[in-house]
Design a protein around this motif. Sequence first.
Motif, PDB file in Angstrom:
ATOM      1  N   ALA A 180      31.385 -19.785  49.539  1.00  0.00           N
ATOM      2  CA  ALA A 180      32.148 -18.474  49.670  1.00  0.00           C
ATOM      3  C   ALA A 180      33.067 -18.206  48.563  1.00  0.00           C
ATOM      4  O   ALA A 180      33.033 -16.942  48.244  1.00  0.00           O
ATOM      5  CB  ALA A 180      33.100 -18.564  51.017  1.00  0.00           C
ATOM      6  N   THR A 181      33.606 -19.180  47.755  1.00  0.00           N
ATOM      7  CA  THR A 181      34.278 -18.880  46.749  1.00  0.00           C
ATOM      8  C   THR A 181      33.340 -18.219  45.325  1.00  0.00           C
ATOM      9  O   THR A 181      33.844 -17.714  44.671  1.00  0.00           O
ATOM     10  CB  THR A 181      35.125 -20.129  45.958  1.00  0.00           C
ATOM     11  OG1 THR A 181      34.068 -20.897  45.512  1.00  0.00           O
ATOM     12  CG2 THR A 181      36.023 -20.446  47.090  1.00  0.00           C
ATOM     13  N   LEU A 182      32.238 -18.404  45.626  1.00  0.00           N
ATOM     14  CA  LEU A 182      31.093 -17.827  44.636  1.00  0.00           C
ATOM     15  C   LEU A 182      30.680 -16.576  45.020  1.00  0.00           C
ATOM     16  O   LEU A 182      29.919 -15.960  44.276  1.00  0.00           O
ATOM     17  CB  LEU A 182      29.863 -18.741  44.813  1.00  0.00           C
ATOM     18  CG  LEU A 182      29.736 -20.316  44.463  1.00  0.00           C
ATOM     19  CD1 LEU A 182      28.617 -20.929  44.361  1.00  0.00           C
ATOM     20  CD2 LEU A 182      30.487 -20.519  42.902  1.00  0.00           C
ATOM     21  N   GLU A 183      31.211 -16.127  45.894  1.00  0.00           N
ATOM     22  CA  GLU A 183      30.904 -14.601  46.435  1.00  0.00           C
ATOM     23  C   GLU A 183      29.398 -14.272  46.324  1.00  0.00           C
ATOM     24  O   GLU A 183      29.104 -13.380  45.861  1.00  0.00           O
ATOM     25  CB  GLU A 183      31.934 -13.565  45.673  1.00  0.00           C
ATOM     26  CG  GLU A 183      33.326 -13.949  45.691  1.00  0.00           C
ATOM     27  CD  GLU A 183      34.197 -12.882  44.912  1.00  0.00           C
ATOM     28  OE1 GLU A 183      33.670 -12.247  44.117  1.00  0.00           O
ATOM     29  OE2 GLU A 183      35.282 -12.947  45.259  1.00  0.00           O
ATOM     30  N   LEU A 184      28.563 -15.125  47.045  1.00  0.00           N
ATOM     31  CA  LEU A 184      27.282 -15.038  46.995  1.00  0.00           C
ATOM     32  C   LEU A 184      26.924 -13.803  47.766  1.00  0.00           C
ATOM     33  O   LEU A 184      27.714 -13.074  48.699  1.00  0.00           O
ATOM     34  CB  LEU A 184      26.425 -16.103  47.944  1.00  0.00           C
ATOM     35  CG  LEU A 184      26.902 -17.407  47.479  1.00  0.00           C
ATOM     36  CD1 LEU A 184      26.268 -18.672  48.309  1.00  0.00           C
ATOM     37  CD2 LEU A 184      26.314 -17.701  45.894  1.00  0.00           C
ATOM     38  N   SER A 185      25.943 -12.993  47.256  1.00  0.00           N
ATOM     39  CA  SER A 185      25.520 -11.905  48.028  1.00  0.00           C
ATOM     40  C   SER A 185      23.822 -11.637  47.769  1.00  0.00           C
ATOM     41  O   SER A 185      23.096 -12.268  47.453  1.00  0.00           O
ATOM     42  CB  SER A 185      26.110 -10.403  47.500  1.00  0.00           C
ATOM     43  OG  SER A 185      25.281 -10.639  45.923  1.00  0.00           O
ATOM     44  N   ARG A 223      32.687 -23.021  52.660  1.00  0.00           N
ATOM     45  CA  ARG A 223      34.187 -22.737  52.107  1.00  0.00           C
ATOM     46  C   ARG A 223      33.720 -22.438  50.468  1.00  0.00           C
ATOM     47  O   ARG A 223      34.125 -21.612  49.837  1.00  0.00           O
ATOM     48  CB  ARG A 223      35.074 -23.464  52.360  1.00  0.00           C
ATOM     49  CG  ARG A 223      35.460 -23.316  53.872  1.00  0.00           C
ATOM     50  CD  ARG A 223      36.676 -22.443  53.939  1.00  0.00           C
ATOM     51  NE  ARG A 223      36.882 -22.205  55.383  1.00  0.00           N
ATOM     52  CZ  ARG A 223      37.318 -21.009  55.929  1.00  0.00           C
ATOM     53  NH1 ARG A 223      37.856 -20.042  55.296  1.00  0.00           N
ATOM     54  NH2 ARG A 223      37.408 -20.983  57.300  1.00  0.00           N
ATOM     55  N   CYS A 263      32.946 -19.438  57.700  1.00  0.00           N
ATOM     56  CA  CYS A 263      34.261 -18.474  57.327  1.00  0.00           C
ATOM     57  C   CYS A 263      34.631 -17.585  58.154  1.00  0.00           C
ATOM     58  O   CYS A 263      35.909 -16.842  58.158  1.00  0.00           O
ATOM     59  CB  CYS A 263      33.979 -17.748  56.127  1.00  0.00           C
ATOM     60  SG  CYS A 263      33.542 -18.744  54.453  1.00  0.00           S
ATOM     61  N   VAL A 318      27.694 -19.371  55.021  1.00  0.00           N
ATOM     62  CA  VAL A 318      29.137 -18.952  54.719  1.00  0.00           C
ATOM     63  C   VAL A 318      29.744 -18.048  55.917  1.00  0.00           C
ATOM     64  O   VAL A 318      30.790 -18.329  56.058  1.00  0.00           O
ATOM     65  CB  VAL A 318      28.852 -18.035  53.340  1.00  0.00           C
ATOM     66  CG1 VAL A 318      30.069 -17.316  53.049  1.00  0.00           C
ATOM     67  CG2 VAL A 318      28.489 -18.874  52.040  1.00  0.00           C
ATOM     68  N   ASP A 319      28.738 -17.343  56.393  1.00  0.00           N
ATOM     69  CA  ASP A 319      29.278 -16.329  57.687  1.00  0.00           C
ATOM     70  C   ASP A 319      29.650 -17.131  58.717  1.00  0.00           C
ATOM     71  O   ASP A 319      30.823 -17.034  59.263  1.00  0.00           O
ATOM     72  CB  ASP A 319      27.878 -15.683  58.111  1.00  0.00           C
ATOM     73  CG  ASP A 319      27.545 -14.612  57.381  1.00  0.00           C
ATOM     74  OD1 ASP A 319      28.550 -14.202  56.516  1.00  0.00           O
ATOM     75  OD2 ASP A 319      26.673 -13.724  57.483  1.00  0.00           O
ATOM     76  N   LEU A 352      23.532 -18.211  53.199  1.00  0.00           N
ATOM     77  CA  LEU A 352      24.308 -17.015  53.308  1.00  0.00           C
ATOM     78  C   LEU A 352      24.737 -17.155  54.673  1.00  0.00           C
ATOM     79  O   LEU A 352      26.153 -16.716  55.138  1.00  0.00           O
ATOM     80  CB  LEU A 352      23.517 -15.662  53.001  1.00  0.00           C
ATOM     81  CG  LEU A 352      23.099 -15.393  51.698  1.00  0.00           C
ATOM     82  CD1 LEU A 352      22.545 -14.215  51.723  1.00  0.00           C
ATOM     83  CD2 LEU A 352      24.362 -15.121  50.777  1.00  0.00           C
TER      84      LEU A 352
END
Length: 450
Positions: A327-332, A324, A352, A348-349, A345
């Motif tokens: 996820a707030t870092l909005e990794l891509s 979580r 979340c 996160v998937d 990554l």
Amino acid sequence: AFVWRTCWKKAEPAASHLKSPRPRCEAHTRTQHTTHQRPRLSGGSSLRKRAREGGKMLSSSTAPSLRLHHHQPARPRRRPPAPAAYRQFQSPAAASRRHLPAGAAVRARGATIRAIDAAQPFDYESRAAGLLEERQRLKIAIVGFGNFGQFLARTFARQGHTLLAHSRSDHSSLAASLGAAYFQDPHDLCECHPDVVLLATSILSAEAVLRSLPLHRLRRSTLFVDVLSVKEFPKNLLLTSLPEGFDILCTHPMFGPESARDGWDGLPFVFDRVRVGDSPARRARANAFLNIFEREGCRMVEMCCAEHDAHAAETQFLTHTVGRMLATLELSSTPINTKGYETLLRLVDNTCSDSFDLYNGLFMYNKNSTDLLNRLESAMDSVKKRLFDGLHEVLRKQLFEGKASPPNTATTGHHADVHRRQLLLEGKPPSPSVPTPNNVTVPNLYFCQE
Ligand code: NAP
């Protein structure tokens, strides 16, 4: 089978001495001629007598009871139908071709076999295996037919269990696609008398949902199973809410629709037999439920609920928290992803895709979670401290040993540099707002810690 065939063969020659043309049986003639065209002979008793004389193995119960007729045209011989004891192994289509209702006495060529006392079923083993399989089948009512309830239902259905489902929202079409009966009203669900009620609702709603079930409509010894991701809370809830006669099995499949997309093989399944009645049937029912997961290859871990929660905070809650946070870092994804980054990554998937209610439940209903969160925070601080302590050392060297590069007065200004020197001489950290000589801005948090 041998005895039956022998009897049949012996019965026919016994009848064949009667006047020609050859006597035919009633069943045979009925299909060929009208009865008023021919005189009838009742040959049953004499046939039985002759059969007894001719073949000692023919018992009175197996002797064919025949009614014979004269003047019947010759007809190609047909194989007699199999005895009733064998007919259970015929396909339903074959049985219906012969117009033989299951369990009825066999009648053909004039022979009515009243009982078969010699033919025995020959496949005890496969019948026993079939019975065992039948006993393992359960009627399972899933209460909370959301993401995880549906995920479990797919495997239950594949294994041949009868499924009922109930949830707050209308999932009837999805339930139908899985072969489950869907009940909007919990009264209707309970009136179906499931063997197992599986609580798969969110942790936060578990208490309200359990209280909404009309328990009095269930069988007195129903087995309640929960799959909540925390265990002490549902254990206490079930023990205090359910009548004494109900069995309780607390479980936690340590996987979900994402992590077990390719099957359950080798994945941990935690369970605690909290209360299972001391009768073979009740023990067998609990084992039959556990067997669902065993059959799929799960690693079965019997563990008390308190121990589960202590471990789960360290493993599951930690994993979800890190997922979580990331996820707030909005990794891509980038063109130079490392393996480690790709693991993040995926984390996160995985985390979340579960509802926030689930994560919130892990925190609210596991007393070990708060401690884990505090430890996580102080772990983060100690890592940062180590980094900034190193930075502090570099600064000192630069300031006191004269190795500092000239401060960039454009960005810092002479006064700021003097102020920083003063602070360091006093054994205090430089001001948080002041950039370091290398133009690295040191965050406030570090200085607050100092
Ligand atoms: P969830 O968000 O924890 O639960 C969703 C379910 O709870 C749905 O059936 C939903 O009903 C019901 N629900 C939510 N709020 C409700 C309320 N106020 N009143 C009545 N029902 C309510 O997501 P989930 O993934 O499906 O998990 C279900 C349970 O399985 C949880 O206890 C979770 O801890 C456990 N579990 C989940 C996983 C996983 O990987 N997902 C793994 C192991 C165990 P509607 O669908 O009708 O809205």
